[in-house]
Design an enzyme around this catalytic site. Structure first.
Site, PDB file in Angstrom:
ATOM      1  CB  SER A  30      -6.370  20.333   4.335  1.00  0.00           C
ATOM      2  OG  SER A  30      -6.005  19.581   3.208  1.00  0.00           O
ATOM      3  CG  HIS A  61      -7.350  26.507  11.985  1.00  0.00           C
ATOM      4  ND1 HIS A  61      -6.226  26.318  11.235  1.00  0.00           N
ATOM      5  CD2 HIS A  61      -8.049  25.358  11.902  1.00  0.00           C
ATOM      6  CE1 HIS A  61      -6.241  25.093  10.735  1.00  0.00           C
ATOM      7  NE2 HIS A  61      -7.346  24.493  11.118  1.00  0.00           N
ATOM      8  CG  HIS A  83      -3.703  25.498  -0.989  1.00  0.00           C
ATOM      9  ND1 HIS A  83      -4.252  25.761   0.243  1.00  0.00           N
ATOM     10  CD2 HIS A  83      -3.230  24.225  -0.943  1.00  0.00           C
ATOM     11  CE1 HIS A  83      -4.116  24.682   1.012  1.00  0.00           C
ATOM     12  NE2 HIS A  83      -3.508  23.744   0.319  1.00  0.00           N
ATOM     13  CE1 TYR A  85      -7.877  26.228  -2.504  1.00  0.00           C
ATOM     14  CE2 TYR A  85      -6.250  24.555  -3.048  1.00  0.00           C
ATOM     15  CZ  TYR A  85      -7.139  25.121  -2.152  1.00  0.00           C
ATOM     16  OH  TYR A  85      -7.291  24.580  -0.912  1.00  0.00           O
ATOM     17  CD  GLU A  86      -6.105  29.405   0.002  1.00  0.00           C
ATOM     18  OE1 GLU A  86      -6.534  30.029   0.989  1.00  0.00           O
ATOM     19  OE2 GLU A  86      -5.092  28.684   0.038  1.00  0.00           O
ATOM     20  CB  ALA A 113      -5.378  15.832   2.517  1.00  0.00           C
ATOM     21  CG  MET A 211      -5.426  20.852  -5.531  1.00  0.00           C
ATOM     22  SD  MET A 211      -7.047  21.493  -5.087  1.00  0.00           S
ATOM     23  CE  MET A 211      -8.120  20.197  -5.719  1.00  0.00           C
ATOM     24  CB  SER A 212      -0.380  21.760  -1.345  1.00  0.00           C
ATOM     25  OG  SER A 212      -0.315  20.437  -0.818  1.00  0.00           O
ATOM     26  CG  ASN A 235      -9.933  12.181  -2.485  1.00  0.00           C
ATOM     27  OD1 ASN A 235      -9.282  13.009  -1.848  1.00  0.00           O
ATOM     28  ND2 ASN A 235      -9.905  12.129  -3.795  1.00  0.00           N
ATOM     29  CG  HIS A 247     -13.935  19.602   2.042  1.00  0.00           C
ATOM     30  ND1 HIS A 247     -12.588  19.577   1.685  1.00  0.00           N
ATOM     31  CD2 HIS A 247     -13.982  20.195   3.256  1.00  0.00           C
ATOM     32  CE1 HIS A 247     -11.872  20.138   2.650  1.00  0.00           C
ATOM     33  NE2 HIS A 247     -12.688  20.521   3.617  1.00  0.00           N
TER      34      HIS A 247
HETATM   35  I1  8IG Z   1      -7.718  15.912  -0.135  1.00  0.00           I
HETATM   36  O1  8IG Z   1      -8.427  13.997  -5.642  1.00  0.00           O
HETATM   37  C1  8IG Z   1      -7.466  15.962  -2.052  1.00  0.00           C
HETATM   38  N1  8IG Z   1      -6.775  16.915  -2.617  1.00  0.00           N
HETATM   39  N2  8IG Z   1      -5.920  17.540  -7.142  1.00  0.00           N
HETATM   40  N3  8IG Z   1      -7.189  15.742  -6.385  1.00  0.00           N
HETATM   41  C2  8IG Z   1      -6.464  16.869  -6.128  1.00  0.00           C
HETATM   42  N4  8IG Z   1      -6.268  17.339  -4.926  1.00  0.00           N
HETATM   43  C3  8IG Z   1      -6.815  16.656  -3.913  1.00  0.00           C
HETATM   44  C4  8IG Z   1      -7.576  15.502  -4.082  1.00  0.00           C
HETATM   45  C5  8IG Z   1      -7.772  15.013  -5.404  1.00  0.00           C
HETATM   46  N5  8IG Z   1      -7.986  15.087  -2.887  1.00  0.00           N
END
Ligand code: 8IG
Length: 275
Positions: A30, A61, A83, A85-86, A113, A211-212, A235, A247
């Site tokens: 992402s 997109h 993902h 989570y979707e 990311a 998450m990926s 982050n 985000h």
């Molecule tokens: I961008 O701080 C991103 N993706 N799990 N934790 C998790 N996934 C993320 C994070 C985060 N930042």
């Protein structure tokens, strides 16, 4: 079923690109998918036109495959991923990567990311993934094994190739992009971790949370491809960061890191198409 579905997708890609093999694939995380647009002469194939490919629903997109030739070596760029989570099944989450390996990609680059929690990490860092922790209690290989894809119990002692990490480091040196190294912990999301969960992940040995990537890496290793993982720390993880996660912060950091990321990947791809 999966095996036949992968073959059908592989045929669709060969027909649409005019290339029946690709050597290397890179999955763009992402905020990083803009890289594909800068590839000269790339052929774009929307995921919706590749039979069996899951089409991302959320982002602006919907995902495209780009096929480009670098010094006569066909390279596949997967811009957009789905993902867990979707609500996608893990078989769907790993489908594009499996198709890339079936299409000849013996090296897969997975970018993402991620949140950073390793000592000294800061937003904007680019980090090579050295290993992972699967904290989801899910695995894309659950269910009957198709021996045509890979073994029932695949070895995971070097998921993220040492050799490819060395090549990435050399590419980084060439273009003055410094690279950290760390362990990536896979959480399902979509909520970010609580501070206690971040401390747990840290004590367990991780430096990054995301998450990926992990299911795709497992599936690619199952099929015998080498894997390189690269995280952009967008982050600091919850509780490490003094401010709540947003985000917007993630997008802003990705924007700021885009130049370094592009330079790195431009230098890296020729290293990966070489034997
Ligand atoms: I961008 O701080 C991103 N993706 N799990 N934790 C998790 N996934 C993320 C994070 C985060 N930042």
């Amino acid at each position: 079923m999966t095996y036949e579905a992968i073959r059908a997708a592989k045929t669709a890609i060969a027909t649409a690109t005019g290339r029946d093999r690709h050597r290397v694939a890179i999955v763009l995380g992402s905020g990083l998918s803009g890289y594909a647009a800068g590839l000269p002469g790339a052929i774009e194939v929307p995921y919706a036109d590749i039979v069996g490919f899951p089409v991302p629903k959320v982002e602006g997109h919907s995902g495209s495959l780009f096929s480009a030739e670098l010094d006569d070596d066909p390279v596949m760029v997967l811009a957009g991923r789905v993902h867990a989570y979707e609500g996608w099944d893990l078989a769907e989450v790993v489908f594009a990567v499996r198709t890339a390996v079936a299409s000849g990609c013996s090296r897969i680059v997975l970018t993402n990311a991620a949140g950073g929690l390793g000592d000294g990490m800061k937003a904007g860092d680019l980090v090579l993934i050295s290993d992972h922790l699967n904290l989801t209690a899910r695995n894309p290989l659950m269910g009957p094994n198709d021996d045509r894809l890979g073994p029932r119990f695949p070895d995971m002692s070097e998921v993220y190739s040492k050799e490819l990490r060395d090549r990435a480091r050399r590419a980084g040196d060439e273009v003055n992009v410094s690279l950290g190294e760390g362990v990536y912990a896979w959480f399902l999301g979509p909520s970010y971790e609580s501070p206690a969960e971040v401390q747990m992940a840290k004590r367990m040995g991780s430096d990054l949370v995301g998450m990926s990537t992990v299911p795709e890496a497992i599936a690619a290793r199952h099929m015998g491809s080498q894997v390189l993982g690269i995280s952009l720390v967008t982050n600091l993880a919850a509780g490490i960061s003094p401010t709540p996660l947003s985000h917007e912060e993630v997008t802003a950091t990705a924007d700021q890191a885009r130049g370094r990321f592009t330079r790195l990947i431009d230098a890296l791809l020729p290293q990966l198409t070489a034997d």
